[in-house]
Design a protein around this motif. Structure first.
Motif, PDB file in Angstrom:
ATOM      1  N   ASN A  70      -7.385  10.968  17.562  1.00 29.05           N
ATOM      2  CA  ASN A  70      -8.832  11.141  17.606  1.00 29.05           C
ATOM      3  C   ASN A  70      -9.470   9.815  18.040  1.00 29.05           C
ATOM      4  O   ASN A  70      -9.421   8.838  17.295  1.00 29.05           O
ATOM      5  CB  ASN A  70      -9.335  11.549  16.225  1.00 29.05           C
ATOM      6  CG  ASN A  70     -10.826  11.739  16.176  1.00 29.05           C
ATOM      7  OD1 ASN A  70     -11.555  11.399  17.093  1.00 29.05           O
ATOM      8  ND2 ASN A  70     -11.299  12.282  15.066  1.00 29.05           N
ATOM      9  N   PRO A  71     -10.090   9.768  19.216  1.00 31.76           N
ATOM     10  CA  PRO A  71     -10.689   8.511  19.688  1.00 31.76           C
ATOM     11  C   PRO A  71     -11.697   7.907  18.705  1.00 31.76           C
ATOM     12  O   PRO A  71     -11.827   6.686  18.633  1.00 31.76           O
ATOM     13  CB  PRO A  71     -11.379   8.907  20.996  1.00 31.76           C
ATOM     14  CG  PRO A  71     -10.627  10.107  21.467  1.00 31.76           C
ATOM     15  CD  PRO A  71     -10.233  10.849  20.203  1.00 31.76           C
ATOM     16  N   ALA A  72     -12.395   8.726  17.938  1.00 33.03           N
ATOM     17  CA  ALA A  72     -13.365   8.218  16.966  1.00 33.03           C
ATOM     18  C   ALA A  72     -12.676   7.447  15.836  1.00 33.03           C
ATOM     19  O   ALA A  72     -13.326   6.671  15.136  1.00 33.03           O
ATOM     20  CB  ALA A  72     -14.197   9.365  16.392  1.00 33.03           C
ATOM     21  N   ALA A  73     -11.378   7.644  15.660  1.00 30.49           N
ATOM     22  CA  ALA A  73     -10.641   6.974  14.583  1.00 30.49           C
ATOM     23  C   ALA A  73      -9.930   5.707  15.051  1.00 30.49           C
ATOM     24  O   ALA A  73      -9.465   4.935  14.226  1.00 30.49           O
ATOM     25  CB  ALA A  73      -9.629   7.943  13.976  1.00 30.49           C
ATOM     26  N   PHE A  74      -9.866   5.486  16.355  1.00 32.72           N
ATOM     27  CA  PHE A  74      -9.181   4.301  16.859  1.00 32.72           C
ATOM     28  C   PHE A  74      -9.868   3.040  16.342  1.00 32.72           C
ATOM     29  O   PHE A  74     -11.094   2.931  16.320  1.00 32.72           O
ATOM     30  CB  PHE A  74      -9.154   4.269  18.392  1.00 32.72           C
ATOM     31  CG  PHE A  74      -8.366   5.383  19.028  1.00 32.72           C
ATOM     32  CD1 PHE A  74      -7.394   6.078  18.329  1.00 32.72           C
ATOM     33  CD2 PHE A  74      -8.599   5.735  20.342  1.00 32.72           C
ATOM     34  CE1 PHE A  74      -6.670   7.104  18.923  1.00 32.72           C
ATOM     35  CE2 PHE A  74      -7.885   6.757  20.947  1.00 32.72           C
ATOM     36  CZ  PHE A  74      -6.920   7.438  20.234  1.00 32.72           C
ATOM     37  N   GLY A  75      -9.070   2.072  15.923  1.00 33.77           N
ATOM     38  CA  GLY A  75      -9.604   0.798  15.467  1.00 33.77           C
ATOM     39  C   GLY A  75     -10.112   0.790  14.037  1.00 33.77           C
ATOM     40  O   GLY A  75     -10.589  -0.232  13.561  1.00 33.77           O
ATOM     41  N   LYS A  76     -10.010   1.893  13.324  1.00 34.53           N
ATOM     42  CA  LYS A  76     -10.504   1.963  11.942  1.00 34.53           C
ATOM     43  C   LYS A  76      -9.575   1.248  10.969  1.00 34.53           C
ATOM     44  O   LYS A  76     -10.021   0.719   9.964  1.00 34.53           O
ATOM     45  CB  LYS A  76     -10.689   3.417  11.486  1.00 34.53           C
ATOM     46  CG  LYS A  76     -11.679   4.200  12.308  1.00 34.53           C
ATOM     47  CD  LYS A  76     -13.083   3.720  12.074  1.00 34.53           C
ATOM     48  CE  LYS A  76     -14.049   4.613  12.839  1.00 34.53           C
ATOM     49  NZ  LYS A  76     -15.404   4.131  12.818  1.00 34.53           N
ATOM     50  N   LEU A  77      -8.281   1.264  11.247  1.00 36.04           N
ATOM     51  CA  LEU A  77      -7.308   0.573  10.402  1.00 36.04           C
ATOM     52  C   LEU A  77      -6.748  -0.612  11.175  1.00 36.04           C
ATOM     53  O   LEU A  77      -6.330  -0.473  12.327  1.00 36.04           O
ATOM     54  CB  LEU A  77      -6.180   1.524   9.997  1.00 36.04           C
ATOM     55  CG  LEU A  77      -6.593   2.681   9.104  1.00 36.04           C
ATOM     56  CD1 LEU A  77      -5.422   3.627   8.880  1.00 36.04           C
ATOM     57  CD2 LEU A  77      -7.123   2.173   7.777  1.00 36.04           C
ATOM     58  N   LEU A  78      -6.765  -1.775  10.532  1.00 32.41           N
ATOM     59  CA  LEU A  78      -6.303  -3.001  11.180  1.00 32.41           C
ATOM     60  C   LEU A  78      -5.214  -3.653  10.343  1.00 32.41           C
ATOM     61  O   LEU A  78      -5.265  -3.608   9.103  1.00 32.41           O
ATOM     62  CB  LEU A  78      -7.478  -3.965  11.343  1.00 32.41           C
ATOM     63  CG  LEU A  78      -8.651  -3.442  12.175  1.00 32.41           C
ATOM     64  CD1 LEU A  78      -9.823  -4.410  12.094  1.00 32.41           C
ATOM     65  CD2 LEU A  78      -8.230  -3.219  13.618  1.00 32.41           C
ATOM     66  N   PRO A  79      -4.220  -4.266  10.982  1.00 38.28           N
ATOM     67  CA  PRO A  79      -3.142  -4.927  10.238  1.00 38.28           C
ATOM     68  C   PRO A  79      -3.691  -5.939   9.228  1.00 38.28           C
ATOM     69  O   PRO A  79      -4.641  -6.671   9.515  1.00 38.28           O
ATOM     70  CB  PRO A  79      -2.331  -5.624  11.336  1.00 38.28           C
ATOM     71  CG  PRO A  79      -2.590  -4.799  12.560  1.00 38.28           C
ATOM     72  CD  PRO A  79      -4.028  -4.363  12.422  1.00 38.28           C
ATOM     73  N   GLY A  80      -3.092  -5.910   8.030  1.00 45.22           N
ATOM     74  CA  GLY A  80      -3.487  -6.824   6.971  1.00 45.22           C
ATOM     75  C   GLY A  80      -4.569  -6.307   6.051  1.00 45.22           C
ATOM     76  O   GLY A  80      -4.825  -6.881   4.997  1.00 45.22           O
ATOM     77  N   LYS A  81      -5.222  -5.213   6.429  1.00 43.20           N
ATOM     78  CA  LYS A  81      -6.272  -4.633   5.593  1.00 43.20           C
ATOM     79  C   LYS A  81      -5.648  -3.783   4.487  1.00 43.20           C
ATOM     80  O   LYS A  81      -4.612  -3.147   4.678  1.00 43.20           O
ATOM     81  CB  LYS A  81      -7.228  -3.763   6.422  1.00 43.20           C
ATOM     82  CG  LYS A  81      -7.991  -4.539   7.463  1.00 43.20           C
ATOM     83  CD  LYS A  81      -8.915  -5.543   6.822  1.00 43.20           C
ATOM     84  CE  LYS A  81      -9.732  -6.273   7.864  1.00 43.20           C
ATOM     85  NZ  LYS A  81     -10.659  -7.215   7.295  1.00 43.20           N
ATOM     86  N   PHE A  82      -6.295  -3.760   3.326  1.00 46.50           N
ATOM     87  CA  PHE A  82      -5.841  -2.958   2.197  1.00 46.50           C
ATOM     88  C   PHE A  82      -6.656  -1.682   2.135  1.00 46.50           C
ATOM     89  O   PHE A  82      -7.867  -1.696   2.395  1.00 46.50           O
ATOM     90  CB  PHE A  82      -5.982  -3.738   0.888  1.00 46.50           C
ATOM     91  CG  PHE A  82      -5.011  -4.870   0.789  1.00 46.50           C
ATOM     92  CD1 PHE A  82      -3.793  -4.697   0.149  1.00 46.50           C
ATOM     93  CD2 PHE A  82      -5.295  -6.096   1.358  1.00 46.50           C
ATOM     94  CE1 PHE A  82      -2.880  -5.743   0.072  1.00 46.50           C
ATOM     95  CE2 PHE A  82      -4.390  -7.142   1.286  1.00 46.50           C
ATOM     96  CZ  PHE A  82      -3.188  -6.969   0.638  1.00 46.50           C
TER      97      PHE A  82
END
Length: 95
Positions: A70-82
């Protein structure tokens, strides 16, 4: 992992505290992002008094790998985030 409680009842839900390990992006033939593959693992700490030590007592290990298209979800989770991952029971045909 913990059960989520309200004043009147205990919901059938589990909560895990996880950390985002990797986010790998795939591109289509135009170079546009078409998918992200995300990996998570359960938090862990052996440091006395840390909140993550409490979580790792009940969820000592765990991994999750999934793809997002889902393009709207891209970039929502980033490495190192809890993040918290909530698992709620449902039936087979629910949306």
């Amino acid at each position: 992992m913990s059960a989520i409680e309200s004043t009147n009842e205990v919901y059938s839900m589990l909560r895990m505290k996880m950390v985002v390990n990797t986010v790998s992006r795939s591109a289509d033939h135009n170079g546009d992002i078409s998918a992200e593959e995300i990996t998570l693992s359960a938090v862990y700490s052996d440091k006395e008094g840390s909140a993550n030590k409490q979580w790792s007592k009940w969820t000592p290990t765990g991994n999750l790998r999934f793809s997002v298209t889902n393009p709207a979800a891209f970039g929502k989770l980033l490495p190192g985030k809890f993040v918290y991952l909530d698992i709620t029971e449902t039936d087979k045909d629910s949306l």
